[in-house]
Design an enzyme around this catalytic site. Structure first.
Site, PDB file in Angstrom:
ATOM      1  N   LYS A   1      76.774 119.122  17.847  1.00 45.96           N
ATOM      2  CA  LYS A   1      75.499 118.435  17.590  1.00 45.96           C
ATOM      3  C   LYS A   1      74.543 118.668  18.770  1.00 45.96           C
ATOM      4  O   LYS A   1      74.577 119.729  19.368  1.00 45.96           O
ATOM      5  CB  LYS A   1      75.744 116.948  17.298  1.00 45.96           C
ATOM      6  CG  LYS A   1      76.786 116.772  16.184  1.00 45.96           C
ATOM      7  CD  LYS A   1      76.891 115.384  15.642  1.00 45.96           C
ATOM      8  CE  LYS A   1      77.943 115.333  14.541  1.00 45.96           C
ATOM      9  NZ  LYS A   1      78.066 114.007  13.924  1.00 45.96           N
TER      10      LYS A   1
ATOM     11  N   GLU B   1      82.055 115.373   4.223  1.00 44.49           N
ATOM     12  CA  GLU B   1      81.817 114.424   5.303  1.00 44.49           C
ATOM     13  C   GLU B   1      81.172 113.168   4.734  1.00 44.49           C
ATOM     14  O   GLU B   1      79.943 113.124   4.563  1.00 44.49           O
ATOM     15  CB  GLU B   1      80.879 115.036   6.356  1.00 44.49           C
ATOM     16  CG  GLU B   1      81.407 116.305   6.988  1.00 44.49           C
ATOM     17  CD  GLU B   1      80.827 116.523   8.380  1.00 44.49           C
ATOM     18  OE1 GLU B   1      81.628 116.630   9.316  1.00 44.49           O
ATOM     19  OE2 GLU B   1      79.605 116.540   8.542  1.00 44.49           O
TER      20      GLU B   1
ATOM     21  N   GLY C   1      80.741 109.379  13.001  1.00 42.66           N
ATOM     22  CA  GLY C   1      80.395 108.719  14.257  1.00 42.66           C
ATOM     23  C   GLY C   1      80.593 107.204  14.240  1.00 42.66           C
ATOM     24  O   GLY C   1      80.126 106.506  15.131  1.00 42.66           O
TER      25      GLY C   1
ATOM     26  N   SER D   1      84.730 110.964  11.916  1.00 39.20           N
ATOM     27  CA  SER D   1      85.653 110.242  12.795  1.00 39.20           C
ATOM     28  C   SER D   1      87.071 110.790  12.740  1.00 39.20           C
ATOM     29  O   SER D   1      88.048 110.041  12.842  1.00 39.20           O
ATOM     30  CB  SER D   1      85.638 108.740  12.494  1.00 39.20           C
ATOM     31  OG  SER D   1      84.339 108.208  12.693  1.00 39.20           O
TER      32      SER D   1
ATOM     33  N   ASN E   1      81.672 120.523  15.907  1.00 38.11           N
ATOM     34  CA  ASN E   1      80.213 120.463  15.768  1.00 38.11           C
ATOM     35  C   ASN E   1      79.707 119.672  16.963  1.00 38.11           C
ATOM     36  O   ASN E   1      79.835 118.448  17.002  1.00 38.11           O
ATOM     37  CB  ASN E   1      79.850 119.773  14.440  1.00 38.11           C
ATOM     38  CG  ASN E   1      78.348 119.565  14.298  1.00 38.11           C
ATOM     39  OD1 ASN E   1      77.564 120.076  15.092  1.00 38.11           O
ATOM     40  ND2 ASN E   1      77.956 118.801  13.293  1.00 38.11           N
TER      41      ASN E   1
ATOM     42  N   HIS F   1      74.291 119.582   6.902  1.00 40.58           N
ATOM     43  CA  HIS F   1      74.874 118.396   7.541  1.00 40.58           C
ATOM     44  C   HIS F   1      74.043 117.173   7.173  1.00 40.58           C
ATOM     45  O   HIS F   1      72.816 117.250   7.070  1.00 40.58           O
ATOM     46  CB  HIS F   1      74.914 118.583   9.057  1.00 40.58           C
ATOM     47  CG  HIS F   1      75.792 117.565   9.716  1.00 40.58           C
ATOM     48  ND1 HIS F   1      75.369 116.282   9.932  1.00 40.58           N
ATOM     49  CD2 HIS F   1      77.073 117.634  10.144  1.00 40.58           C
ATOM     50  CE1 HIS F   1      76.361 115.592  10.493  1.00 40.58           C
ATOM     51  NE2 HIS F   1      77.404 116.385  10.628  1.00 40.58           N
TER      52      HIS F   1
ATOM     53  N   GLU G   1      73.070 114.767   8.846  1.00 43.16           N
ATOM     54  CA  GLU G   1      72.013 114.435   9.813  1.00 43.16           C
ATOM     55  C   GLU G   1      70.761 115.269   9.553  1.00 43.16           C
ATOM     56  O   GLU G   1      69.642 114.799   9.734  1.00 43.16           O
ATOM     57  CB  GLU G   1      72.553 114.634  11.245  1.00 43.16           C
ATOM     58  CG  GLU G   1      73.550 113.528  11.597  1.00 43.16           C
ATOM     59  CD  GLU G   1      74.657 113.935  12.545  1.00 43.16           C
ATOM     60  OE1 GLU G   1      74.535 114.967  13.235  1.00 43.16           O
ATOM     61  OE2 GLU G   1      75.684 113.212  12.584  1.00 43.16           O
TER      62      GLU G   1
HETATM   63  P1  13P Z   1      82.276 112.591  14.182  1.00 42.00           P
HETATM   64  O1  13P Z   1      83.571 113.368  14.271  1.00 42.00           O
HETATM   65  O2  13P Z   1      81.672 112.322  15.511  1.00 42.00           O
HETATM   66  O3  13P Z   1      82.398 111.411  13.285  1.00 42.00           O
HETATM   67  O4  13P Z   1      81.234 113.593  13.459  1.00 42.00           O
HETATM   68  C1  13P Z   1      81.616 114.260  12.320  1.00 42.00           C
HETATM   69  C2  13P Z   1      80.578 115.253  11.980  1.00 42.00           C
HETATM   70  O5  13P Z   1      79.467 114.910  11.636  1.00 42.00           O
HETATM   71  C3  13P Z   1      80.935 116.673  12.089  1.00 42.00           C
HETATM   72  O6  13P Z   1      79.966 117.483  11.527  1.00 42.00           O
END
Ligand code: 13P
Length: 251
Positions: A11, A168, A174, A214, A9, A96, A98
């Protein structure tokens, strides 16, 4: 039997040129590899059509990171599931954390996005997971159950069979704070038990449930070794071809 999947992803990262370079590099380093999992890259909308062309002839499949909750029309700036499908992308990340947090996507909005993705023959990668305070209050199971019931447990068994789930935990995204393999396995087994309750054992056994938060080349093997963890949804570590390949190699 369910598939193992490693999905990136990106982002809101990478210009078009940088994205093409990353996809090209990944295609090159995977050319002689025979991954023991499906490989997907999730890119911003503007990259989709170009990246689909770049990865043609490779094992890599392409996903959008979101889609509109409306079919078409006067929704300035939105991108519909039909438009995504027309680029050649096969998957669409939906729900997601976010998007839930920063863009206020509710259970009902997400239910509509899932419906439209499926109606346009895109496979949803549907994300669920609790925030830190919920985990600390030991409410993670209730939260995840409500997220499933709110947006995807309305589907027919046939349609549910087309979706991929990604657990997640928001506190792990992150932050470098990965869920332990035990925490992740426990939640994945719980999610699978909910699917079995709702749709029966066969549908539950066939559903790929990815872990995200992560996940990197150092911890992927330990996570993927668990019976209910069928791969990963990778943020930061999907932005470098070698790091992403190392996670794919964990299978
Ligand atoms: P990270 O791997 O950067 O923690 O992000 C995970 C994520 O949100 C994947 O959709």
């Amino acid at each position: 039997m369910r598939k193992n999947i490693v999905a990136g992803n990106w982002k809101m990262n990478k210009t078009l040129q940088e994205g093409v370079a990353l996809a090209t590099e990944l295609k090159t380093i995977l050319a002689d590899a025979q991954p023991n999992c499906e490989v997907i890259i999730g890119t911003p909308f503007i990259h989709l059509a170009t990246v689909v062309e770049v990865v043609k002839g490779s094992v890599i499949k392409v996903s959008a990171e979101n889609c509109a909750d409306k079919e078409s029309g006067a929704y300035t700036g939105e991108v519909s599931a039909a438009m995504i499908k027309s680029t050649g992308a096969e998957y669409c990340i939906i729900g997601h954390s976010e998007r839930r947090t920063y863009y206020h996507e509710t259970y009902d909005i997400l239910k509509e996005k899932v419906r439209l993705a499926l109606a346009n023959d895109l496979k949803p990668i549907f994300c669920i997971g609790e925030v830190k305070e919920e985990r600390e209050a030991n409410k993670q199971n209730a939260v995840v159950k409500a997220q499933l019931e709110g947006s995807v447990f309305n589907l027919s068994a046939e349609d549910f069979g087309k979706i991929v789930l990604a657990y997640e935990p928001v506190w792990a995204i992150g932050t470098g704070l990965t869920a332990t393999p035990e925490q992740a396995q426990e939640m994945h087994a719980y999610i699978r038990s909910l699917i079995a309750e709702k749709y029966g054992k066969k549908v539950a056994e066939n559903c790929s449930i990815l872990y995200g938060g992560s996940c990197n080349s150092s911890n992927a093997k330990g996570l993927f070794a668990n019976p209910d963890i069928d791969g990963g949804l990778i943020g930061g570590a999907s932005l470098k071809a070698n790091d992403f390949k190392a996670i794919i190699d964990a299978f």
